[in-house]
Design an enzyme around this catalytic site. Structure first.
Site, PDB file in Angstrom:
ATOM      1  CE  LYS A  13      -2.174  -1.000   3.889  1.00 22.48           C
ATOM      2  NZ  LYS A  13      -1.542  -2.281   4.248  1.00 22.48           N
ATOM      3  NE  ARG A  88      -3.845  -1.079   9.637  1.00 26.25           N
ATOM      4  CZ  ARG A  88      -2.800  -0.493   9.059  1.00 26.25           C
ATOM      5  NH1 ARG A  88      -2.864   0.766   8.701  1.00 26.25           N
ATOM      6  NH2 ARG A  88      -1.702  -1.176   8.835  1.00 26.25           N
ATOM      7  NE  ARG A 122       7.904  -2.492   6.514  1.00 27.22           N
ATOM      8  CZ  ARG A 122       6.586  -2.287   6.554  1.00 27.22           C
ATOM      9  NH1 ARG A 122       5.952  -1.861   5.481  1.00 27.22           N
ATOM     10  NH2 ARG A 122       5.915  -2.527   7.650  1.00 27.22           N
ATOM     11  NE  ARG A 153       6.741  -0.175  10.300  1.00 22.58           N
ATOM     12  CZ  ARG A 153       5.622  -0.033   9.585  1.00 22.58           C
ATOM     13  NH1 ARG A 153       5.668   0.594   8.425  1.00 22.58           N
ATOM     14  NH2 ARG A 153       4.480  -0.509  10.004  1.00 22.58           N
ATOM     15  NE  ARG A 164       2.267  -4.631  11.448  1.00 19.48           N
ATOM     16  CZ  ARG A 164       3.251  -4.413  10.576  1.00 19.48           C
ATOM     17  NH1 ARG A 164       4.437  -4.961  10.761  1.00 19.48           N
ATOM     18  NH2 ARG A 164       3.048  -3.660   9.534  1.00 19.48           N
TER      19      ARG A 164
HETATM   20  P1  AMP Z   1       1.215   0.870   8.719  1.00 13.31           P
HETATM   21  O1  AMP Z   1       2.393   1.750   8.556  1.00 13.31           O
HETATM   22  O2  AMP Z   1       0.047   1.244   7.856  1.00 13.31           O
HETATM   23  O3  AMP Z   1       1.566  -0.595   8.620  1.00 13.31           O
HETATM   24  O4  AMP Z   1       0.699   1.080  10.218  1.00 13.31           O
HETATM   25  C1  AMP Z   1       1.536   0.789  11.320  1.00 13.31           C
HETATM   26  C2  AMP Z   1       0.700   0.697  12.575  1.00 13.31           C
HETATM   27  O5  AMP Z   1       0.051   1.942  12.833  1.00 13.31           O
HETATM   28  C3  AMP Z   1      -0.443  -0.319  12.541  1.00 13.31           C
HETATM   29  O6  AMP Z   1      -0.015  -1.637  12.830  1.00 13.31           O
HETATM   30  C4  AMP Z   1      -1.356   0.231  13.647  1.00 13.31           C
HETATM   31  O7  AMP Z   1      -0.820  -0.016  14.928  1.00 13.31           O
HETATM   32  C5  AMP Z   1      -1.237   1.738  13.400  1.00 13.31           C
HETATM   33  N1  AMP Z   1      -2.251   2.202  12.433  1.00 13.31           N
HETATM   34  C6  AMP Z   1      -2.043   2.688  11.185  1.00 13.31           C
HETATM   35  N2  AMP Z   1      -3.203   2.991  10.597  1.00 13.31           N
HETATM   36  C7  AMP Z   1      -4.177   2.686  11.479  1.00 13.31           C
HETATM   37  C8  AMP Z   1      -5.590   2.733  11.442  1.00 13.31           C
HETATM   38  N3  AMP Z   1      -6.259   3.168  10.362  1.00 13.31           N
HETATM   39  N4  AMP Z   1      -6.267   2.319  12.545  1.00 13.31           N
HETATM   40  C9  AMP Z   1      -5.638   1.891  13.651  1.00 13.31           C
HETATM   41  N5  AMP Z   1      -4.298   1.788  13.746  1.00 13.31           N
HETATM   42  C10 AMP Z   1      -3.563   2.188  12.667  1.00 13.31           C
END
Ligand code: AMP
Length: 207
Positions: A13, A88, A122, A153, A164
């Site tokens: 994404k 999400r 990553r 990360r 996750r």
């Molecule tokens: P990402 O970089 O999109 O993989 O997001 C990393 C982390 O941020 C996720 O595993 C969640 O802990 C948090 N996060 C990101 N977007 C959301 C969302 N829309 N709702 C809730 N938590 C989020």
């Protein structure tokens, strides 16, 4: 055009949204990036979000919905955007429907095996934020773009990746049916070569 990128962690994404931003000018609205910026700046929002992110849990709906509501009110989001990592949960999707019109939802599909390989390898530059995979790096600790330090990360640790994925299946996957029912969903298979995947995304978007 107002676009949502749906998909498991590691589906690509962020990679494809950032390319759409660079090549087509769509603002990339990534809740993950916004949360990480808040953590880096030590804001109250960042402090409360960090424990959820590091544990591989979702940050509470009201926090991310508030953040997205503010971001979508900004000038650059009035002529199209790509939402990367939001919504999400079904509650987030319902809140979003009251904030902005959505034109298309791309569901980026990959196998679980690919997700595990992509996230496990990553690396992110601590200085410029660029993202790499170890298979394409000569030195896994130095950013080839700016010389900064490459880090993994906290939520890309093996156990956290699996959690996750569970969270994705339980809380985010129901959005596929939600948006299919709304007539907005398009599936794009993005398991292979990144350039080919990007071309398929452009084709699905009709741009
Ligand atoms: P990402 O970089 O999109 O993989 O997001 C990393 C982390 O941020 C996720 O595993 C969640 O802990 C948090 N996060 C990101 N977007 C959301 C969302 N829309 N709702 C809730 N938590 C989020």
């Amino acid at each position: 055009m107002n676009i949502i990128f749906l998909g498991a962690p590691g589906a690509g994404k962020g990679t494809h949204a950032s390319r759409l931003k660079a090549e087509k000018g769509f603002p990339q609205i990534s809740t993950g990036d916004m949360l990480r910026t808040n953590i880096a700046e030590g804001t109250p929002l960042g402090l409360s979000a960090k424990q959820f992110i590091d544990a591989g849990e979702l940050v509470p709906d009201e926090v991310v919905i508030g953040m997205v509501r503010e971001r979508l009110a900004e000038a650059d989001a009035q002529n199209g955007f790509v939402l990367d990592g939001f919504p999400r949960t079904v509650a987030q999707a319902e809140a979003l429907a009251g904030i902005a019109r959505i034109d298309v939802v791309l569901n980026l599909e990959v196998t679980e095996d690919t997700v595990l390989k992509r996230l496990g390898g990553r690396r992110v530059c601590a200085s410029c934020g660029a993202v790499f995979h170890t298979s394409r790096l000569e030195d896994e600790s130095v950013c080839p773009l700016c010389g900064g330090k490459l880090i993994q990360r906290a939520d890309d640790a093996p156990g956290t990746i699996l959690h996750r994925l569970e969270v994705y299946h339980e809380q985010t996957e129901p959005l596929i049916a939600h948006y299919a029912q709304a007539g907005l969903l398009k599936n794009v298979w993005v398991d292979g070569d990144a350039d080919e995947n990007y071309r398929d995304i452009l084709q699905a978007l009709g741009i």
